[in-house]
Design an enzyme around this catalytic site. Structure first.
Site, PDB file in Angstrom:
ATOM      1  N   HIS A 138       0.850  -1.201   0.000  1.00 30.64           N
ATOM      2  CA  HIS A 138       0.000   0.000   0.000  1.00 30.64           C
ATOM      3  C   HIS A 138       0.876   1.239   0.000  1.00 30.64           C
ATOM      4  O   HIS A 138       2.006   1.225   0.502  1.00 30.64           O
ATOM      5  CB  HIS A 138      -0.951   0.010   1.200  1.00 30.64           C
ATOM      6  CG  HIS A 138      -0.265  -0.151   2.518  1.00 30.64           C
ATOM      7  ND1 HIS A 138       0.182  -1.369   2.978  1.00 30.64           N
ATOM      8  CD2 HIS A 138       0.095   0.765   3.458  1.00 30.64           C
ATOM      9  CE1 HIS A 138       0.758  -1.216   4.154  1.00 30.64           C
ATOM     10  NE2 HIS A 138       0.727   0.069   4.465  1.00 30.64           N
TER      11      HIS A 138
ATOM     12  N   HIS B  48       0.967   5.277   1.117  1.00 33.78           N
ATOM     13  CA  HIS B  48       0.354   6.304   1.975  1.00 33.78           C
ATOM     14  C   HIS B  48       0.438   7.665   1.280  1.00 33.78           C
ATOM     15  O   HIS B  48       1.506   8.029   0.756  1.00 33.78           O
ATOM     16  CB  HIS B  48       1.136   6.456   3.280  1.00 33.78           C
ATOM     17  CG  HIS B  48       1.196   5.255   4.153  1.00 33.78           C
ATOM     18  ND1 HIS B  48       0.467   5.138   5.315  1.00 33.78           N
ATOM     19  CD2 HIS B  48       1.927   4.116   4.080  1.00 33.78           C
ATOM     20  CE1 HIS B  48       0.754   3.993   5.909  1.00 33.78           C
ATOM     21  NE2 HIS B  48       1.639   3.354   5.181  1.00 33.78           N
TER      22      HIS B  48
HETATM   23  P1  5GP Z   1       2.153   0.366   7.292  1.00 33.39           P
HETATM   24  O1  5GP Z   1       2.628   0.613   8.719  1.00 33.39           O
HETATM   25  O2  5GP Z   1       2.051  -1.115   7.011  1.00 33.39           O
HETATM   26  O3  5GP Z   1       2.919   1.112   6.264  1.00 33.39           O
HETATM   27  O4  5GP Z   1       0.700   0.975   7.233  1.00 33.39           O
HETATM   28  C1  5GP Z   1      -0.445   0.297   7.628  1.00 33.39           C
HETATM   29  C2  5GP Z   1      -1.522   1.334   7.795  1.00 33.39           C
HETATM   30  O5  5GP Z   1      -2.779   0.674   7.846  1.00 33.39           O
HETATM   31  C3  5GP Z   1      -1.390   2.136   9.102  1.00 33.39           C
HETATM   32  O6  5GP Z   1      -1.253   3.516   8.784  1.00 33.39           O
HETATM   33  C4  5GP Z   1      -2.678   1.837   9.847  1.00 33.39           C
HETATM   34  O7  5GP Z   1      -3.183   2.947  10.522  1.00 33.39           O
HETATM   35  C5  5GP Z   1      -3.604   1.367   8.749  1.00 33.39           C
HETATM   36  N1  5GP Z   1      -4.620   0.429   9.169  1.00 33.39           N
HETATM   37  C6  5GP Z   1      -4.461  -0.623  10.006  1.00 33.39           C
HETATM   38  N2  5GP Z   1      -5.635  -1.285  10.162  1.00 33.39           N
HETATM   39  C7  5GP Z   1      -6.540  -0.625   9.406  1.00 33.39           C
HETATM   40  C8  5GP Z   1      -7.935  -0.832   9.145  1.00 33.39           C
HETATM   41  O8  5GP Z   1      -8.577  -1.750   9.654  1.00 33.39           O
HETATM   42  N3  5GP Z   1      -8.535   0.041   8.293  1.00 33.39           N
HETATM   43  C9  5GP Z   1      -7.860   1.064   7.715  1.00 33.39           C
HETATM   44  N4  5GP Z   1      -8.555   1.876   6.910  1.00 33.39           N
HETATM   45  N5  5GP Z   1      -6.559   1.310   7.952  1.00 33.39           N
HETATM   46  C10 5GP Z   1      -5.899   0.464   8.767  1.00 33.39           C
END
Ligand code: 5GP
Ligand code: ZN
Length: 136
Positions: free
Chosen positions: A99, A101
């Site tokens: 993903h 951001h």
């Molecule tokens: P990462 O740390 O893997 O780059 O980002 C994961 C992102 O997913 C985090 O910013 C976190 O807030 C978001 N996230 C985690 N669980 C959920 C969820 O159930 N729904 C949504 N919309 N975002 C989520």
């Protein structure tokens, strides 16, 4: 991937605040945002990270990201935005479905997405350049 939270969101098993969707991507609001309007772009096809994603799909994702960012700029009146993409736990990845951001930034918003630059000499830079020089 039946234990992947983003696959569940894509399948509709877990609700999400969706702002855009097409055949290949779903664009949602981060449930625990760094700032208001923090957006995530998810490919519908599961891949864990940058080491696994189909490169052409990643290209199409970034084309979409530019369009989404420009819409956000207009709608939210943004001047500043971070694009972030984490791969692996040490790099801060917590959901192992690729993903991107998009994080709106405002004057004095107090958010830190930062690193302390290393003070390397030219020889160290050249050693690494030799190591990483590639033909793809
Ligand atoms: P990462 O740390 O893997 O780059 O980002 C994961 C992102 O997913 C985090 O910013 C976190 O807030 C978001 N996230 C985690 N669980 C959920 C969820 O159930 N729904 C949504 N919309 N975002 C989520
Ligand atoms: Zn997944």
């Amino acid at each position: 991937m039946n234990d992947c939270i983003f696959c569940k969101i894509i399948n509709g098993d877990i609700p999400s605040a969706t702002i855009y969707e097409n055949e290949e991507f779903k664009v949602i609001l981060d449930r625990f945002p760094a700032n208001e309007g923090h957006v995530l772009i998810l490919p519908k096809e599961h891949s864990a990270n940058i080491f696994e994603i189909n490169p052409e799909q990643a290209g199409r994702l970034f084309v979409l990201a530019t369009k989404i960012a420009r819409e956000m700029k207009t709608i939210l009146g943004l001047e500043h935005l971070n694009v972030m993409q984490n791969n692996g736990t040490v790099a801060g990845q917590t959901v192992f479905h690729f993903h991107l951001h998009l994080i709106p930034r405002y004057e004095n918003d107090g958010i830190t997405i930062a690193y302390k630059p290393m003070d390397l000499c030219d020889a160290q830079i050249e050693d690494m350049r030799k190591k990483l020089e590639m033909s793809i």
